[in-house]
Design a protein around this motif. Structure first.
Motif, PDB file in Angstrom:
ATOM      1  N   TYR A  68     -13.696  60.791  18.599  1.00 44.14           N
ATOM      2  CA  TYR A  68     -12.759  61.542  17.753  1.00 44.14           C
ATOM      3  C   TYR A  68     -11.656  62.168  18.603  1.00 44.14           C
ATOM      4  CZ  TYR A  68     -14.532  61.158  13.018  1.00 44.14           C
ATOM      5  OH  TYR A  68     -14.855  60.676  11.766  1.00 44.14           O
ATOM      6  N   GLY A  69     -12.031  62.705  19.743  1.00 46.89           N
ATOM      7  CA  GLY A  69     -11.046  63.336  20.593  1.00 46.89           C
ATOM      8  C   GLY A  69     -10.037  62.360  21.171  1.00 46.89           C
ATOM      9  N   ALA A  70     -10.487  61.154  21.484  1.00 48.04           N
ATOM     10  CA  ALA A  70      -9.611  60.180  22.117  1.00 48.04           C
ATOM     11  C   ALA A  70      -8.740  59.437  21.121  1.00 48.04           C
ATOM     12  CB  ALA A  70     -10.454  59.188  22.926  1.00 48.04           C
ATOM     13  N   GLU A  71      -9.287  59.112  19.932  1.00 46.33           N
ATOM     14  CA  GLU A  71      -8.599  58.163  19.064  1.00 46.33           C
ATOM     15  C   GLU A  71      -8.288  58.653  17.658  1.00 46.33           C
ATOM     16  OE1 GLU A  71      -9.614  53.989  19.588  1.00 46.33           O
ATOM     17  OE2 GLU A  71     -11.406  54.609  20.684  1.00 46.33           O
ATOM     18  N   LEU A  72      -8.921  59.704  17.199  1.00 49.57           N
ATOM     19  CA  LEU A  72      -8.719  60.138  15.814  1.00 49.57           C
ATOM     20  C   LEU A  72      -7.996  61.470  15.699  1.00 49.57           C
ATOM     21  CD1 LEU A  72     -12.165  58.918  14.467  1.00 49.57           C
ATOM     22  CD2 LEU A  72      -9.921  58.011  13.823  1.00 49.57           C
ATOM     23  N   ILE A  73      -8.441  62.475  16.408  1.00 53.39           N
ATOM     24  CA  ILE A  73      -7.787  63.781  16.298  1.00 53.39           C
ATOM     25  C   ILE A  73      -6.310  63.707  16.684  1.00 53.39           C
ATOM     26  CG2 ILE A  73      -7.757  66.137  17.233  1.00 53.39           C
ATOM     27  CD1 ILE A  73     -10.820  66.037  17.261  1.00 53.39           C
ATOM     28  N   PRO A  74      -5.935  63.004  17.751  1.00 55.78           N
ATOM     29  CA  PRO A  74      -4.493  62.919  18.060  1.00 55.78           C
ATOM     30  C   PRO A  74      -3.668  62.264  16.959  1.00 55.78           C
ATOM     31  CG  PRO A  74      -5.802  62.266  19.961  1.00 55.78           C
ATOM     32  CD  PRO A  74      -6.748  62.374  18.813  1.00 55.78           C
ATOM     33  N   VAL A  83     -13.965  52.931  14.898  1.00 57.34           N
ATOM     34  CA  VAL A  83     -12.907  53.933  14.754  1.00 57.34           C
ATOM     35  C   VAL A  83     -11.975  53.608  13.592  1.00 57.34           C
ATOM     36  CG1 VAL A  83     -10.822  54.832  15.860  1.00 57.34           C
ATOM     37  CG2 VAL A  83     -12.966  54.738  17.134  1.00 57.34           C
ATOM     38  N   ALA A  84     -11.663  52.335  13.408  1.00 53.80           N
ATOM     39  CA  ALA A  84     -10.737  51.949  12.344  1.00 53.80           C
ATOM     40  C   ALA A  84     -11.266  52.364  10.966  1.00 53.80           C
ATOM     41  CB  ALA A  84     -10.489  50.447  12.377  1.00 53.80           C
ATOM     42  N   ALA A  85     -12.575  52.264  10.759  1.00 54.44           N
ATOM     43  CA  ALA A  85     -13.161  52.656   9.474  1.00 54.44           C
ATOM     44  C   ALA A  85     -13.043  54.161   9.263  1.00 54.44           C
ATOM     45  CB  ALA A  85     -14.621  52.226   9.413  1.00 54.44           C
ATOM     46  N   HIS A  86     -13.239  54.924  10.310  1.00 60.51           N
ATOM     47  CA  HIS A  86     -13.087  56.375  10.221  1.00 60.51           C
ATOM     48  C   HIS A  86     -11.630  56.732   9.914  1.00 60.51           C
ATOM     49  CE1 HIS A  86     -17.054  57.677  12.047  1.00 60.51           C
ATOM     50  NE2 HIS A  86     -17.062  56.365  12.231  1.00 60.51           N
ATOM     51  N   ARG A  87     -10.711  56.063  10.585  1.00 57.25           N
ATOM     52  CA  ARG A  87      -9.290  56.351  10.362  1.00 57.25           C
ATOM     53  C   ARG A  87      -8.909  56.078   8.908  1.00 57.25           C
ATOM     54  NH1 ARG A  87      -7.374  53.368  14.106  1.00 57.25           N
ATOM     55  NH2 ARG A  87      -7.094  54.989  15.676  1.00 57.25           N
ATOM     56  N   GLU A  88      -9.397  54.987   8.351  1.00 57.67           N
ATOM     57  CA  GLU A  88      -9.066  54.645   6.966  1.00 57.67           C
ATOM     58  C   GLU A  88      -9.567  55.717   6.008  1.00 57.67           C
ATOM     59  OE1 GLU A  88      -9.838  51.063   3.697  1.00 57.67           O
ATOM     60  OE2 GLU A  88     -10.623  50.886   5.747  1.00 57.67           O
ATOM     61  N   ARG A  89     -10.823  56.169   6.187  1.00 56.21           N
ATOM     62  CA  ARG A  89     -11.358  57.202   5.290  1.00 56.21           C
ATOM     63  C   ARG A  89     -10.623  58.524   5.483  1.00 56.21           C
ATOM     64  NH1 ARG A  89     -16.459  58.214   3.031  1.00 56.21           N
ATOM     65  NH2 ARG A  89     -16.675  55.936   3.007  1.00 56.21           N
ATOM     66  N   LEU A  90     -10.342  58.881   6.701  1.00 52.91           N
ATOM     67  CA  LEU A  90      -9.626  60.123   6.957  1.00 52.91           C
ATOM     68  C   LEU A  90      -8.238  60.121   6.327  1.00 52.91           C
ATOM     69  CD1 LEU A  90     -10.682  60.708  10.669  1.00 52.91           C
ATOM     70  CD2 LEU A  90     -11.361  62.104   8.698  1.00 52.91           C
ATOM     71  N   GLU A  91      -7.583  58.968   6.337  1.00 58.95           N
ATOM     72  CA  GLU A  91      -6.286  58.851   5.661  1.00 58.95           C
ATOM     73  C   GLU A  91      -6.441  59.109   4.173  1.00 58.95           C
ATOM     74  OE1 GLU A  91      -3.414  58.712   6.826  1.00 58.95           O
ATOM     75  OE2 GLU A  91      -3.316  57.597   8.707  1.00 58.95           O
ATOM     76  N   GLN A  92      -7.502  58.569   3.578  1.00 58.78           N
ATOM     77  CA  GLN A  92      -7.750  58.800   2.161  1.00 58.78           C
ATOM     78  C   GLN A  92      -7.972  60.278   1.882  1.00 58.78           C
ATOM     79  OE1 GLN A  92     -11.094  55.962   1.928  1.00 58.78           O
ATOM     80  NE2 GLN A  92      -9.955  54.911   0.307  1.00 58.78           N
TER      81      GLN A  92
END
Length: 332
Positions: free
Chosen positions: A323-329, A289-298
């Motif tokens: 995504y629903g639990a940890e990224l979309i929020p 999840v952390a890798a997805h969050r970093e790219r999404l921030e970019q």
């Protein structure tokens, strides 16, 4: 930032509907499918079922084209869904890759695509438009609304998206290329006298949440092969001029030997073996999840309004849930 889910319309259609319902429960706002009538089931039939079984989800094709359905048929189809379910559709449109080539026809010209964007939007919103030299209007439409978003990669297509479309769809998630293409679209919008901020930016790419990177790459390598079709068209048109199309987009297809549409968009496709790990990592979102969050921030910092998750792999449900639990929020 909004989030979308992209699926193929593989049978059974009930599975597509179920995954879209799951996506809505997890906070996804958009539900997309491919549109290639020979390779998959008819998406607009499935959209009606999705809309009937969800409350807020906005649905549409990623992407349709102006030839396998004529513009007036496309407009009427969207308008019918909107009348039934309350303006919950979006028209993603492009030149047509698989839908046209599987049927033995070349993709549409940009000129035809550009004309279709205006015609579809005008007709679907109840205005008059010219079709085949005749001025027509769909008389039963009331309060229709249809955003038309255009898929593009090359300079001329990017310019057209900025000049004409309500949104821009980029099918890859590489930050460098995203920045380059978003700038081109927004500059074209400004040059056309439009507010660049009014063009919605949608980045779509496979996302696979998990710790086994080798497995995730194997499940998503097909995407580099699919994008390679469009890149090959660009190289044929523009050559290998880095001042026109960045090497970061064109370099990797030198080892490409062809493409089998029978495996279009499918994990394990042998025609994607030429795609190196580095390209899979750049084009897709893989890992914890952390890798997805970093790219999404970019991507958000580059002005991306929506990230659409391509879920053509063996972890559809777990990726939607993650995504629903940890990224979309975190990005809403």
């Amino acid at each position: 930032m909004d989030f979308g889910l992209v699926l193929q319309a593989d049978p059974p259609a009930s599975a597509v509907v179920s995954l879209m319902r799951r996506a809505e429960r997890n906070g996804f706002r958009y539900g997309w499918t491919f549109d290639s009538a020979v390779l998959w089931q008819e998406p607009f039939v499935i959209y009606s079922r999705i809309l009937d079984h969800t409350e807020r989800l906005i649905v549409g094709p990623m992407v349709t084209n102006p030839s396998t359905r004529t513009p007036e048929v496309t407009a009427s189809t969207f308008a019918t869904l909107n009348e039934m379910y309350g303006n919950r559709t979006v028209c993603g449109i492009g030149r047509g890759d698989s839908a046209m080539r599987v049927a033995g026809r070349p993709p549409n010209t940009l000129a035809r695509l550009g004309e279709a964007i205006g015609v579809i939007r005008d007709l679907a919103e109840g205005r008059e438009a010219e079709v085949g030299g005749h001025r027509i209007r769909i008389p039963w439409i009331r309060n229709g609304k249809l955003p038309v978003w255009m898929g593009a990669y090359g300079p001329k297509a990017l310019a057209m998206a900025g000049e004409l479309a309500d949104g821009f769809i980029l099918q890859l998630a590489d930050p460098f290329l995203t920045e380059w293409m978003v700038k081109a679209v927004r500059q074209a919008a400004a040059d056309a006298g439009r507010d660049p901020a009014e063009v919605t930016i949608c980045v779509a790419a496979p996302a696979y949440v998990g710790d086994d990177l080798d497995h995730a790459r194997a499940q998503c390598r097909w995407f580099g092969g699919m994008v390679g079709n469009h890149v090959a068209d660009l190289v044929e048109r523009y050559g290998e001029r880095s001042d026109v199309v960045p090497e970061e987009l064109t370099e990797y297809i030198k080892a490409r030997e062809g493409y089998d549409y029978a495996q279009h968009g499918r994990a394990g496709s042998p025609h994607a073996d030429f795609v190196p790990d580095a390209v899979v990592d750049r084009f897709c979102l893989l890992g914890p999840v952390a890798a997805h969050r970093e790219r999404l921030e970019q991507l958000r910092a580059l002005g991306v309004d929506q990230f659409a998750v391509y879920a053509m792999h063996d972890a559809k449900e777990s990726t939607i849930d993650a995504y629903g639990a940890e990224l979309i929020p975190a990005f809403s």
